[in-house]
Write an enzyme that holds these catalytic residues in place. Sequence first.
Site, PDB file in Angstrom:
ATOM      1  N   TYR B 136      30.400 -23.407-109.798  1.00 28.08           N
ATOM      2  CA  TYR B 136      30.113 -24.721-110.392  1.00 28.08           C
ATOM      3  C   TYR B 136      31.314 -25.070-111.262  1.00 28.08           C
ATOM      4  O   TYR B 136      31.570 -24.417-112.267  1.00 28.08           O
ATOM      5  CB  TYR B 136      28.847 -24.559-111.232  1.00 28.08           C
ATOM      6  N   LYS B 164      30.157 -26.442-106.270  1.00 29.61           N
ATOM      7  CA  LYS B 164      29.648 -27.709-106.754  1.00 29.61           C
ATOM      8  C   LYS B 164      30.681 -28.280-107.702  1.00 29.61           C
ATOM      9  O   LYS B 164      30.958 -27.697-108.763  1.00 29.61           O
ATOM     10  CB  LYS B 164      28.308 -27.546-107.493  1.00 29.61           C
ATOM     11  N   VAL B 209      25.330 -33.450-105.000  1.00 31.24           N
ATOM     12  CA  VAL B 209      24.360 -32.921-105.957  1.00 31.24           C
ATOM     13  C   VAL B 209      24.279 -33.911-107.111  1.00 31.24           C
ATOM     14  O   VAL B 209      24.663 -33.602-108.237  1.00 31.24           O
ATOM     15  CB  VAL B 209      24.795 -31.528-106.452  1.00 31.24           C
TER      16      VAL B 209
END
Lengths: 305, 305, 305, 305
Positions: B136, B164, B209
């Site tokens: 992330y 992400k 996302v």
Amino acid sequence: MPRGLTGVVPPLVTPLTPEGELDVPSLERLVARLLDAGVDGIFALGSSGEVAFFEDRMRAKVLDAVTAVVAGAVPVIAGVIDMQTRRVLEHVRAAEAAGVQAVVATAPFYAITGPDEIRAHFRAIGAATDLPVYAYDLPICVHTKLAAPMLVELGLEGRIVGVKDSSGDDVGFRWLCELNADAGSPLTLLTGHETVVDGAYLAGADGSVPGLANVDPAGYVRLHRAAMAGDWATVRVEQSRLSRLMGIARAPIGKVGPAAGVGSFKTALALLGVLSTNTMSLPMASLEGADVAAVRAVLEEGGLL
Amino acid sequence: MPRGLTGVVPPLVTPLTPEGELDVPSLERLVARLLDAGVDGIFALGSSGEVAFFEDRMRAKVLDAVTAVVAGAVPVIAGVIDMQTRRVLEHVRAAEAAGVQAVVATAPFYAITGPDEIRAHFRAIGAATDLPVYAYDLPICVHTKLAAPMLVELGLEGRIVGVKDSSGDDVGFRWLCELNADAGSPLTLLTGHETVVDGAYLAGADGSVPGLANVDPAGYVRLHRAAMAGDWATVRVEQSRLSRLMGIARAPIGKVGPAAGVGSFKTALALLGVLSTNTMSLPMASLEGADVAAVRAVLEEGGLL
Amino acid sequence: MPRGLTGVVPPLVTPLTPEGELDVPSLERLVARLLDAGVDGIFALGSSGEVAFFEDRMRAKVLDAVTAVVAGAVPVIAGVIDMQTRRVLEHVRAAEAAGVQAVVATAPFYAITGPDEIRAHFRAIGAATDLPVYAYDLPICVHTKLAAPMLVELGLEGRIVGVKDSSGDDVGFRWLCELNADAGSPLTLLTGHETVVDGAYLAGADGSVPGLANVDPAGYVRLHRAAMAGDWATVRVEQSRLSRLMGIARAPIGKVGPAAGVGSFKTALALLGVLSTNTMSLPMASLEGADVAAVRAVLEEGGLL
Amino acid sequence: MPRGLTGVVPPLVTPLTPEGELDVPSLERLVARLLDAGVDGIFALGSSGEVAFFEDRMRAKVLDAVTAVVAGAVPVIAGVIDMQTRRVLEHVRAAEAAGVQAVVATAPFYAITGPDEIRAHFRAIGAATDLPVYAYDLPICVHTKLAAPMLVELGLEGRIVGVKDSSGDDVGFRWLCELNADAGSPLTLLTGHETVVDGAYLAGADGSVPGLANVDPAGYVRLHRAAMAGDWATVRVEQSRLSRLMGIARAPIGKVGPAAGVGSFKTALALLGVLSTNTMSLPMASLEGADVAAVRAVLEEGGLL
């Protein structure tokens, strides 16, 4: 209808002799190549043009030469970049004298300023000249981000006609595009990020000011025309190719800022036979040895050499 | 072929009762609405899920409830976000126990670390679990940027399966897309930026996302499907609409971070009748009064209310 | 023995007429008051002198006036602050022409540079003039911190004679003091932080360049003399009093940078009858109304009014 | 009269076995040496104690061992450092259970918060425990600076009793000292910067929390006593010696953060025979080879070896 310049407006690198003086024959070759590729304007004395490194005498020499070489073929816009308002106004006077078609100014820098001073700065510039003024959003250099609502407000007031966005903030650019559209598009919006021009066009950009267009102007012109035609498949292929070509700016080892980025553009242009040297301004050193080889390798991989 | 999850994976907000406990009936309504819209996965305990605010007991309660409510309809991925490696490994154990399908970890934070520690951190996590691990990239919270070459290297080693990207750095994301493609696409690449999903897809993202997908999941599903089909005209219209809807996050006056962003998502969901309250975790206050009215106005303008 | 200037060297504010031109009568009163207080030098065209706001013509006017008014009573050192090397060298030429005794230069700014360029920048400046050169460490404005080992190295090479430290980094200043002492003290070390001059003296500073000395020069002279005599009890009392007086810079509401700091110095000097106006340079506004009253209140509490 | 702890309060490093578990015999030697030197308290689970790296089980083990080993000889204060309020409150409960005398909390981190949330955070902590609470100002880790007026306000409300300042901002610390004095000194003020303790004492600090006191506790005790006695000549000599000793933290090549700083403290303590190993927590590597030799050289030069 945007009031400002649209399309591809390369921020011209400034060719130098080994002694650091303006290299006019190289400039002529460089500009001719850009015009042949179909660019829509020329941005002289931007960051890629090493504006920060030149004393006023040299700035004037560059503007005189660029306007002479371009000779009205396309508009010339000039960076009037300096620390605070009074200094910028001096450069505006010089740009007017050189006969350019527009000027580009950043937020004030060095001395810290807040929103009131930034707004007052652009208002003073817009009020002081009949030339169209572009706001240059460049937080990596000036360490403040121009607020989208303020930019649109300045556009509605007629103080600025457009924005060159080099903010590295695509979320912020999207917001600016929306606010501008809602306000009736007082601003022309140009992106300066070579590798994400495609996303900027999707968001609503009217054009691009990519430093890499010094090296591959035809690619950016094709990209622009495809985007305007809604041919996103072509946009994607062209952007992907140009993004890989931008690898030249990551090739130099241990260099940062324009010593790497502009240094790689100049080195590529020297390898392509457009510039006579890849000389950079003090206190930067020009690329040498393995760094030049690394730039050459990227050009070869991209089929430019 | 990406090994990781593609498509739309909303980072689930965590519905709370006025006392700050998990509100399961609201969670059920929220998840049912996302599944109905056709999302491809659910990301629990992300930043939008207020992971940073929950003690371990609460984190476990959330994961148990989400996996129970989703009931295998789509994969559940769980944030295992904490300061340093040993703490993250504890959360990985808890996520395994809860039966999720993948985990998401950031770079170490609070204590300053360099490239060697960041690489060692992800290697240790990847080595400690059979679950797929997503990196992330969230510099606004952890104050380091994950380097694209390191991410691809970790992908080739099999330590991570995807990224992400909430880095706010579209230039860096483009570079990551290229390096990943050159390496045979070991990584699935997901973008977390609600308003520039379109550009990320052009660059090569496999999915999104977006926190705003809590509010308008169907829009992001349409956007994803259009992008995969190369229908950029539809992408553009959908993205523009969603970008304006993201105005709910700018509506609160004087709030920053999740108090504004997640606060506006929860408020919108309460106004839409999905959540029972818009309660936020300590030390944040929930939106009230004029801020709620401002969120409502954006929803009405967008036709959601 | 330090080769550079020691003691109290106020960074002179530049008195302006309401139209923004140099106010020579006010300058004469200001300088006379500083000399009466026993200062050891005058620093013209520093950040407090609004150097960033003045076009070259105005810079020249200020230097000519200051050297004329000081008339050799103490050394005058001149800021030669600009973006990059060639521009700084132009200001060095102008400073030489004005007959100052030393120059002060920052790291390059606007265009990003790394350690190699910063070192090359100071070497080029030191090589280009017979005047002593001071390095000005001011990361809040130039966004790089000067590395202590590089500064000492430049001192040993004879390229610089001293450092004006406004880095806001007392840990770094301590390290610089130690490295300099170990190297035989090639550098004179001056601090620019008004409220922690005492700690800097303990660490080994040779003098101070406090903007607040425009308002209370006698206090800084007493502080310096007490520090040199090892009379730390007096140092402490004087520093505490001056720190409270520095409250004038926190008095303005909603202003940042020199609009607050230099604005408060000028306002105080106007209230004290030294300056005719508190005019600030474009794009800054002068303090008014409640802000002026707040400055007055601090002066009254400190017994200056 | 300060309500909080004054004097020298070393932030204890946490001795580890090669496997990363708590090394109790080394802890016993370390604490005994600190108590022999006359320290006034022990700060367990601070940044130097690698608090960020330990899962809750390990934190509990450390607190239990430290309170057992100290055995009431001096107060033990415990770091309760975590991302947001609810998580911190869990650590407060654990600290109470372990029987410590006070707790230390930072501003919230990871999730971005503003002034309202920071104030609410400290208020919630202070309201939740009868233990005295210290605010830990550590922007390098939490990326917000605690505002001096808010700290004094929290002190007057009785929510906090003191501040550990590791802000690296001596100007801000001076302002805090003044505001605190004006308010009747509700706060005890401690500095965490090893090399500028002298300046902090001049400004009004009540004590110090220097990581380097793990290595040379007697030096910091002498420095404190001299400062309290107004013997600044002794302060200066001692501080200068300790500043040079802090060179151990700059000795490691290519390391940043605690891997360098705490790593050098542990290495020094291992070389001094106090700790059995210099093991660091995952994902950090322990110092080896040339880095250990560099630490040894600084210790030898300082006469500690």
